[in-house]
Design a protein around this motif. Structure first.
Motif, PDB file in Angstrom:
ATOM      1  N   SER A 245      17.317  42.400  26.641  1.00 21.33           N
ATOM      2  CA  SER A 245      18.441  41.633  26.112  1.00 21.33           C
ATOM      3  C   SER A 245      19.677  41.884  26.961  1.00 21.33           C
ATOM      4  CB  SER A 245      18.730  42.025  24.661  1.00 21.33           C
ATOM      5  OG  SER A 245      19.258  43.342  24.607  1.00 21.33           O
ATOM      6  N   LEU A 246      20.703  41.060  26.747  1.00 21.00           N
ATOM      7  CA  LEU A 246      21.946  41.230  27.491  1.00 21.00           C
ATOM      8  C   LEU A 246      22.582  42.582  27.180  1.00 21.00           C
ATOM      9  CD1 LEU A 246      23.978  39.848  29.391  1.00 21.00           C
ATOM     10  CD2 LEU A 246      25.126  38.929  27.357  1.00 21.00           C
ATOM     11  N   MET A 247      22.513  42.987  25.922  1.00 19.79           N
ATOM     12  CA  MET A 247      23.083  44.279  25.557  1.00 19.79           C
ATOM     13  C   MET A 247      22.391  45.427  26.292  1.00 19.79           C
ATOM     14  SD  MET A 247      25.325  46.048  24.048  1.00 19.79           S
ATOM     15  CE  MET A 247      26.109  45.070  22.765  1.00 19.79           C
ATOM     16  N   ASP A 248      21.075  45.278  26.518  1.00 21.92           N
ATOM     17  CA  ASP A 248      20.336  46.315  27.238  1.00 21.92           C
ATOM     18  C   ASP A 248      20.877  46.544  28.642  1.00 21.92           C
ATOM     19  OD1 ASP A 248      18.659  46.766  25.103  1.00 21.92           O
ATOM     20  OD2 ASP A 248      17.038  45.482  25.858  1.00 21.92           O
ATOM     21  N   VAL A 249      21.356  45.489  29.299  1.00 16.25           N
ATOM     22  CA  VAL A 249      21.870  45.659  30.659  1.00 16.25           C
ATOM     23  C   VAL A 249      23.376  45.971  30.679  1.00 16.25           C
ATOM     24  CG1 VAL A 249      20.099  44.186  31.658  1.00 16.25           C
ATOM     25  CG2 VAL A 249      22.287  43.185  31.046  1.00 16.25           C
ATOM     26  N   VAL A 250      24.110  45.526  29.657  1.00 16.46           N
ATOM     27  CA  VAL A 250      25.553  45.779  29.633  1.00 16.46           C
ATOM     28  C   VAL A 250      25.855  47.208  29.189  1.00 16.46           C
ATOM     29  CG1 VAL A 250      27.758  45.159  28.569  1.00 16.46           C
ATOM     30  CG2 VAL A 250      26.161  43.365  29.265  1.00 16.46           C
TER      31      VAL A 250
END
Length: 431
Positions: A245-250
């Motif tokens: 998910s985006l949160m995983d990379v941010v």
């Protein structure tokens, strides 16, 4: 033979004829009694004209005076010199005043001793201490970092570093290098980040010898991390879950981002993530991760830190990362800040200088995506080389997308819009 060169200098600053034989080992070229002792012991090519003059004037100031004059001025005299030659030798000098029967200084006694072996031993001890400290630092970094990401970065760098030195002069290589520096900084691998930064500086300078030396340092640093990971962490679990998910990379980028803002004197109000993508293709998500390394750092520097250093008053930092997708599979990622906004005057001047003419879907602000384009006045570890946003655009284009820089449509600040197209294989899987 006494392992010490002993010499007397008279009130005319000339050497007395009696001296220890060992002195001739330190200074093979024998002097004549009428020579100036300072010229002979401390030639201009060794210490320079100014330093030589200070020595001569200090001695003349003390001659004929009481011991107090010596106490006040002796600190101007060198206590250690390096003799030039095929083998450079370090010489320790002990100065002592000679007094007349009236307790006035009438000359000087010098004792010179070769301390090269001791200096080499000291240097070796310091080198070993530095190596030990560097090793301890790397261990701490690897214990605290995301191991799988660090290993992937090290392996990528090792593969890149196998190429010829000239390849690093290419724009694509410079963009990739800037991305790797951002990754190293985010992962907390300080030595690696600094080595990459030094290579970037060398590439900007363009000196082949300096570039070669910087590449050697980076290869050594990369090898040191790789060796440590292999020797000490083989038993460590490699089952780290991949980002989905985006949160995983941010999330992993936030500590470094907050630190960057804090060191720039900028308080943080909020950093928000809005992920509207139901299923992220792994390759696109990795490209987004690399792009955000540059995009978030760019927003922090140009939106807040640099304007603040120029005296502009700003509110605490607010940054947002948003993502959504459409039915065609194109994913759009937006990095929005509420900082100083775009300096259109500078951007227009830079576009004019570089001969940039916006295309149908571009604005003059898109000049920042050109290699070497930057509005920063000086280069730092995080910005100023005109590489970061160029790397972002290249990553987007790898996925048949693009990147644009706009004014924030929700208030003051700027908006970086990046688009990525999922691969055909991924589109088949979600059809």
């Amino acid at each position: 033979m006494i392992e010490e060169g002993i010499l007397t200098i008279n009130r005319d600053l000339r050497p007395e004829p009696e001296y220890s034989r060992y002195l001739t080992r330190l200074y093979p070229s024998l002097f004549r009694g009428e020579e100036d002792a300072i010229d002979w012991l401390f030639p201009v090519e060794m210490l320079g004209q100014e330093r030589q003059s200070i020595i001569r004037e200090t001695l003349r100031t003390c001659l004929g005076e009481e011991s107090l004059a010596w106490d006040l001025n002796a600190g101007q005299l060198p206590s250690e010199i390096v003799l030039p030659g095929e083998i450079r030798r370090s010489i320790h000098i002990l100065w002592q005043p000679l007094f007349s029967s009236e307790e006035r200084i009438k000359g000087f006694l010098l004792s010179l001793r070769d301390i090269s072996d001791q200096k080499r031993l000291q240097d070796e001890v310091l080198l070993q201490k530095e190596k030990s400290k560097a090793l301890e630092q790397r261990v701490q970094e690897l214990l605290l970092t995301r191991f799988q990401d660090a290993r992937r970065l090290i392996e990528t760098l090792e593969e890149r570093l196998k190429g010829a030195d000239e390849l690093w002069l290419e724009a694509a290589s410079k963009r990739d290098l800037h991305t790797r520096k951002g990754e190293a900084r985010t992962l907390g691998l300080k030595g690696l980040s600094e080595a990459i930064h030094s290579l970037e500086s060398a590439l900007a300078e363009g000196n082949a010898e300096v570039i070669s030396e910087a590449l050697k340092v980076l290869r050594d640093e990369t090898g040191a991390y790789q060796s440590l990971m292999r020797d000490m962490f083989m038993s460590r679990s490699t089952g780290q879950e991949s980002a989905t998910s985006l949160m995983d990379v941010v999330a992993p980028l936030l500590p470094a981002l907050r630190k960057q803002l804090k060191e720039g004197g900028i308080p943080v109000r909020s950093i928000d993530v809005f992920d509207g993508v139901d299923e992220w293709p792994a390759d696109v998500l990795d490209a987004v991760r690399q792009s955000l390394l540059h995009a978030l750092s760019n927003s922090a520097d140009h939106g807040y830190i640099l304007p603040s250093k120029r005296g502009q008053r700003l509110s605490p930092a607010v940054l947002r990362v948003e993502a959504d997708t459409d039915s065609s599979g194109k994913i759009q990622v937006r990095v929005r800040d509420f900082g100083a906004g775009l300096n259109m005057e500078k951007l227009k001047a830079m576009a004019e200088e570089k001969g940039f003419r916006p295309g149908p879907e571009e604005t003059v602000a898109d000049v920042v995506f050109l290699d070497g384009a930057t509005t920063a006045e000086t280069a730092s570890a995080t910005s100023g080389r005109g590489v970061g946003l160029s790397a972002v655009r290249a990553l987007c284009r790898d996925f048949k997308g693009g990147a644009h820089l706009l004014a924030n449509d929700q208030g003051q600040g700027s908006l970086l819009v990046m688009s990525f197209t999922a691969t055909n294989e991924h589109l088949k899987n979600i059809a």
